[in-house]
Design a protein around this motif. Structure first.
Motif, short mmCIF file in Angstrom:
data_model
loop_
_atom_site.label_atom_id
_atom_site.label_comp_id
_atom_site.label_asym_id
_atom_site.label_seq_id
_atom_site.Cartn_x
_atom_site.Cartn_y
_atom_site.Cartn_z
N PRO A 150 0.82 -1.21 0.00
CA PRO A 150 0.00 0.00 0.00
C PRO A 150 0.85 1.26 0.00
O PRO A 150 1.91 1.32 0.62
CB PRO A 150 -0.81 -0.13 1.29
CG PRO A 150 0.04 -0.98 2.18
CD PRO A 150 0.73 -1.96 1.27
N ALA A 151 0.37 2.27 -0.71
CA ALA A 151 1.06 3.56 -0.74
C ALA A 151 0.87 4.32 0.56
O ALA A 151 1.77 5.03 1.02
CB ALA A 151 0.55 4.40 -1.91
N LEU A 152 -0.31 4.14 1.18
CA LEU A 152 -0.62 4.86 2.42
C LEU A 152 -1.53 4.02 3.28
O LEU A 152 -2.50 3.43 2.79
CB LEU A 152 -1.30 6.20 2.10
CG LEU A 152 -1.79 7.04 3.28
CD1 LEU A 152 -1.68 8.52 2.98
CD2 LEU A 152 -3.24 6.70 3.67
N VAL A 153 -1.22 3.97 4.58
CA VAL A 153 -2.09 3.35 5.58
C VAL A 153 -2.16 4.30 6.77
O VAL A 153 -1.15 4.62 7.38
CB VAL A 153 -1.56 1.97 6.04
CG1 VAL A 153 -2.60 1.28 6.92
CG2 VAL A 153 -1.20 1.09 4.85
N LEU A 154 -3.36 4.74 7.08
CA LEU A 154 -3.58 5.72 8.15
C LEU A 154 -4.55 5.14 9.17
O LEU A 154 -5.65 4.71 8.81
CB LEU A 154 -4.16 7.01 7.56
CG LEU A 154 -4.63 8.08 8.55
CD1 LEU A 154 -3.44 8.66 9.32
CD2 LEU A 154 -5.40 9.18 7.82
N ALA A 155 -4.14 5.11 10.43
CA ALA A 155 -5.00 4.63 11.52
C ALA A 155 -5.39 5.81 12.41
O ALA A 155 -4.53 6.61 12.79
CB ALA A 155 -4.29 3.56 12.34
N GLU A 156 -6.69 5.89 12.74
CA GLU A 156 -7.19 6.99 13.57
C GLU A 156 -8.16 6.45 14.62
O GLU A 156 -9.16 5.82 14.28
CB GLU A 156 -7.93 8.02 12.72
CG GLU A 156 -7.11 8.63 11.60
CD GLU A 156 -7.99 9.41 10.65
OE1 GLU A 156 -8.05 10.64 10.77
OE2 GLU A 156 -8.63 8.77 9.78
N GLU A 157 -7.86 6.72 15.88
CA GLU A 157 -8.81 6.40 16.94
C GLU A 157 -9.96 7.41 16.88
O GLU A 157 -9.74 8.61 16.74
CB GLU A 157 -8.11 6.49 18.30
CG GLU A 157 -9.01 6.12 19.46
CD GLU A 157 -8.28 6.18 20.80
OE1 GLU A 157 -8.96 6.09 21.84
OE2 GLU A 157 -7.04 6.34 20.80
#
Length: 350
Positions: free
Chosen positions: A261-268
């Motif tokens: 993946p080019a981008l993986v963003l995790a947000e609570e």
């Protein structure tokens, strides 16, 4: 403290047909007036499950022939057992969970059991009873706990899904390409004869796919009986990694579209939210849709925090192969995949 974590993933998927309709055409949907390529949520979940189970060896079986699985396990445990007798008991036992399909005599609706539950069912069958062999609402399979299941004849035995999975949709208008192909006949070629054995066409697409997965850790703890085991950390690591790598698997041997993946963003998050690409992104000045897709996502990231900063908790993490991620999403800096997975697993286990 929030119980929800949303993971957004942007992946540049090359020439492929990972998820197709009944005519063999790549699935597609019109969004914002533009045709987009589509990976259905069902196909994404299947890709994640296969990747997870292959890595963790935490196996499960989803089938319309669970009776056969239980009988096979029973005979493995007790080779001298009367197959006809245990098959009858197994049918009654599985029948307490699933309704029989009247259109195909003797066949069952598809259901999903962990290997542990199949073994427990086999033990029950060998004892000659149809007593309860599984817990209500819980399972030892992390895949089942993640994606959930239902039983038509036993609703209380169902397992509530701890993960919500979106379809993957291209951030831009997509095209469906047609590939003409022929198969060479070795004997004809050896004899210098002309003509192919078979002529046909296949259809493919490509693009920047955006998808999201939302984790409800409270529900995961409720649904997964293995949550507190020592081995659970390893299983969670395998699942989060599979979420990131897992893609649908259609025609994979024809195109080998294995990409990181080019981008993986995790947000609570207090309230689960994702981003959208209703307006298709344009080509970047140097070509390609990835730079403009990341810019659009970064703009929505900022807008979401202007709108409701209290919705977002302390955990945020960023990774991916794109070379210029640092500083695009607040003060986040891209980490390695291992550091990203560690952060998510630690959050889940809190």
């Amino acid at each position: 403290m929030s119980n929800h974590l949303t993971i957004s993933i942007l992946t540049s998927v090359p020439y492929s047909n990972l998820n197709r309709d009944d005519n063999g055409t790549p699935k597609r949907v019109t969004v914002g007036g533009a045709l987009r390529a589509l990976h259905s949520s069902q196909s994404v979940k299947r890709g994640i499950r296969v990747a997870y189970e292959n890595s963790s060896l935490d196996r499960s079986v989803r089938s319309g022939n669970l009776v056969g699985e239980v009988v096979a396990k029973s005979l493995e445990m007790s080779p001298d057992a009367d197959e006809k007798a245990i098959t009858k008991v197994a049918k009654n036992l599985i029948g307490t969970l699933t309704k029989q399909d009247s259109s195909a005599e003797g066949s069952e609706r598809s259901a999903w059991l962990s290997e542990e539950e199949i073994t427990a069912a086999a033990t029950t069958v060998l004892n000659g009873t149809d007593e309860d062999f599984m817990a209500e609402g819980k399972t030892g399979s992390l895949a089942i706990a993640a994606f959930g299941r239902m039983f038509a004849n036993a609703p209380k035995k169902g397992t509530e899904a701890a993960l919500s999975v979106s379809p993957g949709i291209t951030t831009h208008a997509a095209t469906i390409e047609t590939d003409y192909f022929s198969t060479v006949d070795d004997v004809r070629e050896r004899n210098r004869d002309t003509g192919a054995t078979f002529l046909g066409i296949s259809q493919y697409t490509n693009g920047i796919f955006y998808r999201t997965i939302s984790i409800d850790r409270a529900q995961l703890k409720e649904s997964w009986s293995g949550f507190d085991l020592e081995s659970s950390t390893g299983n969670l690591r395998d699942l989060i990694t599979a979420i990131i790598y897992g893609l649908p698997r259609g025609k994979e041997n024809s195109t080998a579209p294995y990409v990181q993946p080019a981008l993986v963003l995790a947000e609570e998050q207090q309230y689960r939210t994702a981003y959208d690409f209703e307006t298709p992104v344009p080509n970047s000045k140097d070509g390609g849709y990835l730079p403009t897709s990341i810019e659009r996502l970064a703009q929505q990231y900022d807008a979401a925090r202007r709108f409701d900063p209290d919705n977002f908790g302390p955990l945020e993490a960023l990774t991916g192969t794109y070379a210029d991620l640092d500083g695009k999403f607040g003060n986040l800096k891209a980490t390695s995949l291992k550091e990203f997975v560690d952060a998510v697993v630690e959050w889940v286990r809190q």
